[in-house]
Design a protein around this motif. Structure first.
Motif: not given
Length: 800
Positions: A584-602
């Protein structure tokens, strides 16, 4: 005074060397102090700055990751109504605006600000007026501009106030022009976006009635409050605590409010690094003073006979001591005057080289406080390097000196011990600096070589910004970005093109709370997550391999699909396979289609954060970044990419073009700046220590020429003489090394927060620094030691 000047003029070489050495040392200290003064010490340039407070939210559960949070509109206006300790308050958030008409399309940085923000800061416009409280509500198309924008784009039009300009394609009335000296407290946003140092345009916040309903969410604004005269911070904080507790008692998360002096908020995390740099350059000046004291002691010995004659003729010891201190003060004053001139150029160089995210760096100038510091340092250095020679004169026995006859005056063993102690002190300070520089360098190298999880080689980033009047809704924006991807992919040399809402390594943005579809955990236990809006191909452009599942495709446009990071998957479902599961993201229900490795993105120096990737067509924004991976230097195709963008829409602005290598370099700019300065100062201290060791040993060798001759005449081998002299020269070096190592260990706790994955007691840094110091000192000692082995015994005895 006249005698001191005449004496120094007779010894011009000595005087010139001392003055130039002090000029460099005092100039460097003054330049660095001007930076510290501008960033840390000088109050912000607003009326009664001690009464200005930054107001932030604090969530205890998130304190480690987010020590301060922004507020929402409803909380701010409730505080304004209920808190009597505030004389006035205002708030703002950063924004970018597209300007058209009157010149080529241009994006400028600025903010959405309440009317109270400018009153709190005591701003008086040079033209027109400020915002009114009524204009805080939606529907008012008015703007305030800075002096720089007024002069650059509107040619300092004296009738600009009241006229209309096109902002985002909408005619807006220019309410006024802010004064030339005005600087917005942009670092109030340093935690997330850094805040634009070059904010040039402001619009009212434009709130709607629904925004005044107190709720948890939409935390986007940074308030500043001015306390009433005489109201202590503790009282205002207590009142804020009561009001906040009442407003948020039904919130799912414990959230407090905090008052921080605005100056402290502006400085952010820069304080510790700047203090370290100031200590480093101060240590260099101290090493220089010790070196000059050693040199002055040798000069005193050389002038011993002259001093003895003056004493015999009636000059008192107090007068001789005063004369010695006067000479050192004259030299220090001359060095200080020249040092101030060097500092003037040094400040310009420092400001130019300083990282863009160093707050208030533009305020570094040679003001009265900095000049006073330079004068004080000059006098202090004169005292430091002049006091030992003065004391040496006070203890001198004039008749013993006169009785020495043709052999000349020589220094006692006690005098040599003092000079060796000074060398030890130099080496100790140099060792501490070298270890500090070594730790910072090891930390920086480890940071740059860490596994980021993505590849920035040959990747170009172009920021694009759309007019809200042309692209008022998500379908229109999504259509533009789809066409943009098609056009840019067709540019020769482009291997992959994609869209992202926020570039990697530019901080945390769009943070939401994410849960599973039927999550029953308390709100406080749900993971906070950074959200990015991306196009298909984003992971391919940055060489991020998917750990599970697949990338977005055009077939996902009518499907609530998301891709998440491994850490978020673990927080939501543990070790269970997340593919096909729903969140659940906000008021939306979403399906997970992929998983990434943990990256230092920030940020490179922070652990990977939870990430959720949403396809750009779900919530397309007016601004985004186009990422392209190329087969050659990406800068060679900038022109073709600009042309491709403007073929779609000539009014699209491209405010920034840079390679991802530049983005990564900028993200570590403060660390690099600290490391380079400390490294330079450590090298300078090492050189001075080596010169000091050479000088003392060279003097000792000259003093013991006859002894060397007698030893070799009696059969001593040259290698034995060489070993003896080297051991004598290296003894204070090893003593200083022990002291310096202990000092480096003592300051380790202070350094710890500046290091990345390196212990302040790192054995490698200590070992390498010690080896460098020993090698340089040994080389410095080897020269006079080798000269001692070449003494001809007959010549040495003849001299005696």
């Amino acid at each position: 005074m006249r005698y001191a000047i005449r004496s120094l003029l007779r010894d011009r070489a000595f005087a010139l060397m001392v003055v130039l050495s002090l000029a460099v040392g005092i100039g460097a200290n003054t330049a660095i102090f001007s930076l510290v003064n501008g960033v840390l010490l000088r109050p912000p340039g607003y009326p009664a700055p001690h009464r200005l407070m930054a107001v932030t939210l604090v969530a205890p559960r998130l304190l480690k990751s987010y020590p301060a949070l922004p507020v929402n509109i409803a909380l701010f206006y409730e505080w304004r109504k209920q808190i009597t300790s505030f004389e006035d308050s205002g708030m703002w958030r950063s924004a970018s605006f597209n300007l058209t008409g009157g010149g080529p399309p241009e994006q400028v940085r600025g903010g959405m600000a309440s009317a109270g923000m400018f009153r709190v800061l005591g701003v008086v416009p040079q033209q027109g007026r400020l915002f009114t409280d009524d204009e805080d509500t939606a529907g008012h198309d008015v703007v305030l501009m800075t002096d720089s924008l007024w002069r650059r784009r509107y040619h300092a039009d004296p009738n600009i106030a009241g006229s209309k300009i096109l902002v985002e394609g909408t005619p807006c009335t220019v309410a006024g022009v802010l004064p030339a000296h005005f600087q917005y407290p942009s670092a109030t946003e340093v935690l997330f976006t850094g805040g634009p140092r070059d904010a040039e345009l402001f619009k009212p916040i434009g709130y709607k009635p629904d925004d005044l309903v107190v709720s948890f969410g939409d935390l986007n604004y940074w308030p500043v409050a001015r306390l009433r005269p005489g109201v202590p911070v503790a009282r205002a904080q207590a009142e804020l605590n009561l009001v906040q507790a009442d407003l948020t008692r039904k919130w799912p998360e414990e959230v407090r409010a905090s008052l921080t002096p605005l100056q402290d908020r502006l400085v952010g995390d820069s304080r510790r690094g700047l203090i370290l740099i100031m200590c480093a350059v101060g240590a260099v000046l101290l090493v220089l003073c010790v070196n000059l004291a050693n040199l002055s002691l040798a000069r005193v010995v050389g002038r011993a006979r002259d001093t003895a004659i003056r004493t015999a003729l009636g000059a008192g010891r107090a007068r001789l001591v005063w004369q010695s201190l006067l000479e050192s003060t004259v030299l220090a004053s001359a060095g200080g005057a020249l040092g101030i001139a060097l500092a003037w150029a040094g400040v310009k160089a420092l400001v130019g080289a300083a990282p863009a995210d160093l707050p208030r760096v533009s305020e570094a100038t040679l003001d009265a406080r900095v000049l006073g510091f330079a004068v004080a340092v000059s006098l202090l250095t004169g005292l430091i390097f002049g006091v030992l020679p003065a004391l040496r004169l006070a203890r001198q026995a004039p008749f013993e000196t006169l009785k020495s006859g043709s052999r000349g005056a020589t220094e006692s063993r006690r005098g040599l011990r003092v000079r060796n102690l000074l060398v030890g002190l130099e080496v100790g300070l140099s060792a501490a600096l070298l270890v500090t520089a070594g730790l910072l360098m090891a930390s920086f190298l480890r940071l740059m070589n860490i596994d980021r999880g993505f590849n920035v080689d040959r990747v170009l980033a172009l920021n694009v910004s759309l007019l809200s009047t042309k692209y008022p809704d998500v379908p229109a924006r999504a259509a533009f970005y789809r066409l943009l991807l098609e056009k840019s992919s067709g540019v020769p040399g482009v291997q992959s093109a994609s869209i992202v809402s926020a570039l990697p390594l530019t901080g945390e943005t769009w943070i939401d709370i994410i849960g599973t579809e039927n999550d029953t955990r308390p709100f406080a236990e749900l993971p906070s997550t950074n959200v990015r809006f991306i196009s298909p191909g984003y992971f391919r452009t940055l060489n991020i391999p998917l750990r599970e599942g697949r990338d977005f495709t055009e077939q996902d446009r009518n499907r609530n699909a998301v891709i998440i990071s491994s850490s978020l998957a673990r927080r939501l479902w543990g070790d269970v396979d997340p593919l096909g599961r729903r969140l659940k993201h906000g008021n939306r229900v979403m399906e997970v289609i992929g998983v990434t490795p943990d990256v230092r993105g920030t940020s490179l120096d922070h652990e990977p954060v939870n990430m959720l990737y949403d396809p750009y067509w779900d919530r397309t924004r007016l601004g985004a970044s186009l990422l392209v991976r190329t087969a050659m230097d990406p800068r060679t195709i900038v022109g073709e990419l600009r042309k491709a963008i403007w073929q779609i829409d000539a009014e699209v602005t491209i405010p920034q073009v840079r390679t991802m290598e530049d983005v990564m370099s900028r993200s570590v700019a403060q660390r690099r700046f600290q490391m380079m300065l400390v490294l330079i100062f450590a090298a300078a201290a090492l050189s001075l220590a080596a010169i000091g060791a050479y000088g003392v040993l060279s003097y000792a060798v000259n003093r013991r020429t006859a002894e060397m001759g007698i030893r070799m005449a009696l059969g001593a081998a040259r290698i034995d003489v060489l070993r003896m002299i080297l051991l004598q020269g290296m003894a204070p070096v090893f003593g200083g090394l022990i002291i310096g190592g202990a000092a480096a260990l003592a300051v380790g706790r202070y350094l710890e927060s500046l290091l990345f994955q390196v212990s302040p007691r790192d054995p490698a840094a200590f070992a390498v620094s010690s080896a460098v110091l020993i090698a340089v000192s040994a080389a410095a000692c080897f020269i006079p030691a080798r000269r001692a082995t070449r003494v001809n015994p007959v010549d040495a005895l003849r001299i005696e």
